[in-house]
Structures are given as C-alpha cells and as structure tokens.
Design a protein around this motif. Structure first.
Motif, mmCIF file in Angstrom:
data_model
loop_
_atom_site.group_PDB
_atom_site.id
_atom_site.type_symbol
_atom_site.label_atom_id
_atom_site.label_comp_id
_atom_site.label_asym_id
_atom_site.label_seq_id
_atom_site.Cartn_x
_atom_site.Cartn_y
_atom_site.Cartn_z
ATOM 1 N N GLU A 224 0.821 -1.209 0.000
ATOM 2 C CA GLU A 224 0.000 0.000 0.000
ATOM 3 C C GLU A 224 0.857 1.262 0.000
ATOM 4 O O GLU A 224 0.734 2.138 0.868
ATOM 5 C CB GLU A 224 -0.970 -0.006 1.188
ATOM 6 C CG GLU A 224 -1.935 -1.186 1.165
ATOM 7 C CD GLU A 224 -2.879 -1.214 2.351
ATOM 8 O OE1 GLU A 224 -2.783 -0.288 3.191
ATOM 9 O OE2 GLU A 224 -3.693 -2.146 2.453
ATOM 10 N N ASN A 266 -2.121 -5.414 -3.913
ATOM 11 C CA ASN A 266 -2.270 -4.202 -3.124
ATOM 12 C C ASN A 266 -0.932 -3.519 -2.856
ATOM 13 O O ASN A 266 -0.656 -3.080 -1.732
ATOM 14 C CB ASN A 266 -3.002 -4.496 -1.809
ATOM 15 C CG ASN A 266 -4.433 -4.936 -2.028
ATOM 16 O OD1 ASN A 266 -4.945 -4.912 -3.152
ATOM 17 N ND2 ASN A 266 -5.101 -5.356 -0.977
ATOM 18 N N ASP A 270 -3.641 4.584 -1.997
ATOM 19 C CA ASP A 270 -4.758 5.383 -2.481
ATOM 20 C C ASP A 270 -4.254 6.418 -3.473
ATOM 21 O O ASP A 270 -3.342 7.193 -3.179
ATOM 22 C CB ASP A 270 -5.447 6.069 -1.305
ATOM 23 C CG ASP A 270 -6.776 6.685 -1.697
ATOM 24 O OD1 ASP A 270 -7.129 6.605 -2.888
ATOM 25 O OD2 ASP A 270 -7.448 7.241 -0.816
ATOM 26 N N ASP A 319 -7.063 -6.115 -5.145
ATOM 27 C CA ASP A 319 -8.346 -5.436 -5.356
ATOM 28 C C ASP A 319 -8.248 -3.923 -5.313
ATOM 29 O O ASP A 319 -9.183 -3.225 -5.705
ATOM 30 C CB ASP A 319 -9.384 -5.928 -4.344
ATOM 31 C CG ASP A 319 -8.925 -5.756 -2.907
ATOM 32 O OD1 ASP A 319 -7.868 -5.143 -2.681
ATOM 33 O OD2 ASP A 319 -9.629 -6.230 -2.000
ATOM 34 N N SER A 320 -7.119 -3.365 -4.839
ATOM 35 C CA SER A 320 -6.966 -1.914 -4.802
ATOM 36 C C SER A 320 -5.966 -1.404 -5.829
ATOM 37 O O SER A 320 -5.649 -0.215 -5.836
ATOM 38 C CB SER A 320 -6.521 -1.467 -3.399
ATOM 39 O OG SER A 320 -5.215 -1.947 -3.108
ATOM 40 N N ASP A 321 -5.462 -2.276 -6.680
ATOM 41 C CA ASP A 321 -4.448 -1.883 -7.660
ATOM 42 C C ASP A 321 -5.096 -1.449 -8.975
ATOM 43 O O ASP A 321 -6.237 -1.833 -9.276
ATOM 44 C CB ASP A 321 -3.467 -3.040 -7.901
ATOM 45 C CG ASP A 321 -2.558 -3.279 -6.711
ATOM 46 O OD1 ASP A 321 -2.222 -2.291 -6.028
ATOM 47 O OD2 ASP A 321 -2.204 -4.434 -6.449
#
Length: 477
Positions: A224, A266, A270, A319-321
């Motif tokens: 992250e 991940n 953000d 799932d956040s990439d």
C-alpha cells in the motif's frame, strides 16, 4: 528496528571495524538459483472476446459442473460403491430430481447457499424507496436461517442433516452427497465427498549439503505504497533488506539467497487526492482529473526500478491496484511503471491474479487473497488455511465467483478449475501469517501459506524453494 531474524547478532557486527582482509567475500546473487529459472503460465490471460458481460453467468456454472462432476463421481464411487445401509444397497442417481423417498442413494451437483444476509441487486433497487438496515460486510453466514441446496441441470434439492455441520461449503463448489429423501422432501445427508486434490507433478528433490544457505522466494503483499513524504519506515527498511543494504554481513548473506520477490497484490496505495477544495470543486462530466494523485504510482515505479536492479520481481495486482476488478485480474500495465519496464526482459514481470509459477520444477499457485476473503464471509470460523485446503479439495480456486466474487462470464471454459495440484499455494493480504502442509490420497503434498498484509503487520514470508519451509522476517514491533 531490524528484522527479527538477525537482531541477536546485529549490534556486535555493526560496531566492528571494517575488514581489510582479502578473505572477506561480498555476497552476491548467482544465476544458478531460482531467479533465472522461473517459468510463467498464461492460463489466466484473457482474450479480447472473453472481456465481455453480454452473456449470462449460467453457462459458467454448467461448464464447472461438466468438468468437476466426473471427478466427484470418481471420488464418491471409490468411497460408496458396494455400500449397504439398513440392508439396502446404496445407488447412484444421475440427476438430483431422480432421488426417491425412502431410498439410500447419492448424487453429484453444485452447492448453492440461500443466505439471508447475502447482498442482492434487488435490495439495492428497493433502497431507492425504502430504508434498510445496514449489512455487515465481514460475515454473511447465519446458520439459523441459511439453507444449503444441491443443483444440476434438472433442478435443486434442499440438503439437511447433522453431517453438513462438519463440512465447509460455499456456493459454487461441486460435491457428492450420500443420504435419503425425507417426508418433507429434503435430502438428509449422511456423508459428503469432494473431487479431492488434483494430480500433482513430482517435485525434483535436490541434494544439497547440510550447511547450505538455501534459496528463497520472498512473498510480500499489502505494501500500500502512498508516496507520502512520511512513508512507513518499515517499507524503506524492507527495500534495503531485499537489496542487501540493511544490517550486518549475515543479513547481506541472507538477502543474497533471496532469488525472487513476488508482490502479491495491493502494492499501490490510495491514488485519490483528499482535499476539501477538491471535494467542493465542480466536476466536469462527472470526473475530476485533478483528484488523481500520481505520487503512489511514481513511488512504486521508483521502488521497483531499484529492486529490479538487484533481484527478480513479479508484480501481481490486488483489489486496490490499477487494473480490472473482476477475476482473473489482468497484469498491471507496464506503462504505469516506465522505469521498472526497462527491466521487463530480465528481472521485472507483471503477472495476473491468480497466477502459476514453475520455479526449478516447484509448481506455485498464488492469489492476492480475494477468493479466501470471500469464502471467509460464508463460514463461522476464521481458519484461513482450512479455507485454502478446501479450495484445493474442491479443485476450484475461486468457487464463490461469480455469485459473490466478481468474475467474467466465461462461456468456453472455467479457468479457476484446477486440473493440477500445486506444490505451494499462497494467498496474499491475509490478517496474519500461517502455514501448514496437506496431503492427498494419491501422495500429493502441498504447502499452504497465508501472506500477511505488510502495511499492518510489517511481515514478509521467505519460502525455501528446496525444502518448502517458511520463515518470517518482521520489520515492526
């Protein structure tokens, strides 16, 4: 703060004067280890015609049942053929609707879980008119109200019985059930069988001296990276450790034996700029280009470029990439990491999620963790290794797709069906590290690994490619 593996001897080494002896050896990574012998698989690379949602999802379930039903039948036949219950021979029925009341029989089908707390698109529509109670996203299991059904091309059969409480079942897995129909029309289950572990390729056994240092693959997930000026110092320490720049000589030697690094999802933080001015600003065409923050991407690119100059690195999306959300997630485009892309012919590879590796004959299957996180919602417990084990015994690495896990509606094949059993199976972005070894009835042996989120735990996992033993290096108290 240093890695736990080397903290006991670190101070004495750092306080020693530099050695001018000609016997001093600078550790280096060599090409005779797994770094240059890794082979990649393209099973989860999508063709253009597969990147569509025009067709129905029902075809995917029919494909899954068509492939896994013969495997479940084989396992059930070996267990139940010739069995008699109450002086009545157990028979197989080809369709679930052929079950007759009072007869002991067994059938094969796909499990469907009718769950009160499961998200429903119709509920989302009704929210426009009615206020509903918020549903927790952690668990959707409710043993008092949930029902389990077995379905095939002919219809559905409601399953009951105490035997089901001992099993881990989710929507989408293919199983065989033994029992009899009750007066209520339900099927009272006595026993359950799965396809079990798929055939496994023999793993080469290397004869190494007992004093060998080993060759390791570093499994890392959930970095992250935000690119903030106050970026976690644990992340900086991790990069220095992997490049052999942190700690004493023993740490450098240990780092030299890390021949491959897998970033299991991940990695990017953000990418949205959080600012009151931005939120109040009027968006053009519903999109505010100024809200995008390029800093995480640039920081990841710089980190990868430095790392690839020292060791082979594979970048798997989570799932956040920045890639598609539906499984299988496609490789993150190298255009986002132009500096790391310069190493694409040597030490940098952007891979899919899930993905297969072959490292010196050791077959490795890994995911960024979404299938296990989704199965977690279906069950009462939190044993992640047990969930991973069941996916292998079901011979399907993402059984809840497409019911509660996003997936493409494949029409020609189900890519998540496992026709081969891996030697190593890992899931990234899990709450904590754990590992165990499971065995199959035909001699299969699999090492299961849950890779913890680095951002919250400060831990990475080192996998010994020869012994398949794991150890953890921690960078946070």
């Amino acid at each position: 703060m240093m890695p736990v593996a080397s903290s006991s001897t670190l101070h004495s080494e750092l306080l020693t004067a530099p050695s001018l002896s000609s016997d001093y050896i600078v550790p280096s990574r060599t090409d005779d280890k797994c770094g240059s012998d890794v082979k990649y698989n393209a099973d989860y690379v999508l063709k253009n015609k597969e990147k569509t949602y025009t067709q129905q999802y029902a075809g995917l379930y029919f494909l899954r049942l068509a492939v896994l039903k013969p495997r479940a039948v084989k396992a059930a036949s070996e267990a139940w053929d010739g069995m008699a219950i109450l002086n009545q021979e157990v028979k197989r029925v080809d369709r679930v609707l052929d079950v007759k009341q009072g007869e002991f029989c067994w059938a094969v089908g796909t499990v469907y879980m009718e769950m009160l707390l499961k998200p429903n698109i119709l509920d989302e529509i009704t929210k426009e008119f009615w206020t509903t109670v918020p549903i927790s996203s952690d668990k959707i299991a409710d043993s008092e109200h949930d029902s389990i059904m077995l379905e095939d091309e002919s219809g559905r059969l409601n399953l009951t019985g105490a035997a089901l409480k001992q099993e881990l079942l989710v929507t989408g897995c293919v199983i065989a059930v033994l029992g009899s129909e009750t007066t209520d029309g339900d099927f009272d289950v006595i026993d359950v069988r799965y396809p079990d572990l798929a055939p496994q390729i023999a793993r080469p056994i290397t004869q190494e001296p007992t004093s060998r240092q080993g060759k390791y693959i570093a499994l890392i997930s959930g970095l992250e990276i935000s690119g903030d000026v106050y970026e976690s110092y644990e992340t900086t320490m991790l990069m220095e450790y992997l490049m052999g720049e942190l700690g004493g000589s023993k740490d450098a030697i240990a780092a030299a034996n890390i021949m491959h690094v897998i970033l299991a999802g991940n990695t990017f933080g953000d990418s949205e700029t959080k600012s009151e001015d931005r939120t109040k600003a009027k968006k053009k065409y519903g999109y505010d280009s100024g809200a995008y923050n390029v800093t995480p991407t640039a920081t990841v690119d710089s980190m990868l470029a430095d790392l690839c100059a020292s060791v082979a690195v594979d970048l798997m999306p989570g799932d956040s990439d920045p890639t598609n959300l539906s499984l299988p997630q496609q490789a993150i485009t190298p255009a986002l990491v132009p500096r790391a892309r310069e190493f694409s012919k040597s030490t940098f590879k952007s891979v899919t999620n899930p993905h297969w590796w072959d490292c010196d004959g050791v077959r490795i299957l890994g995911t960024a963790g979404q299938p296990i996180d989704d199965i977690f919602k279906y069950v009462d417990g939190d044993d992640r290794l047990r969930m991973m084990e069941y996916t292998l015994r079901w011979q399907h690495c993402a059984p809840t797709a497409p019911d509660t896990l996003w997936s493409y509606p494949f029409q020609d094949h189900d890519p998540f069906v496992l026709s081969e059993c891996p030697h190593v199976y890992f899931a990234g972005n899990q709450p904590s590290f754990s590992t165990k070894t499971i065995e199959g009835r035909d001699g299969q042996c699999v090492c299961l690994i849950t890779v913890p989120k680095f951002a919250s735990t400060g831990e990475i996992v080192l996998l010994d490619v020869d012994s398949l033993q794991c150890k953890v290096v921690k960078f946070k108290k």
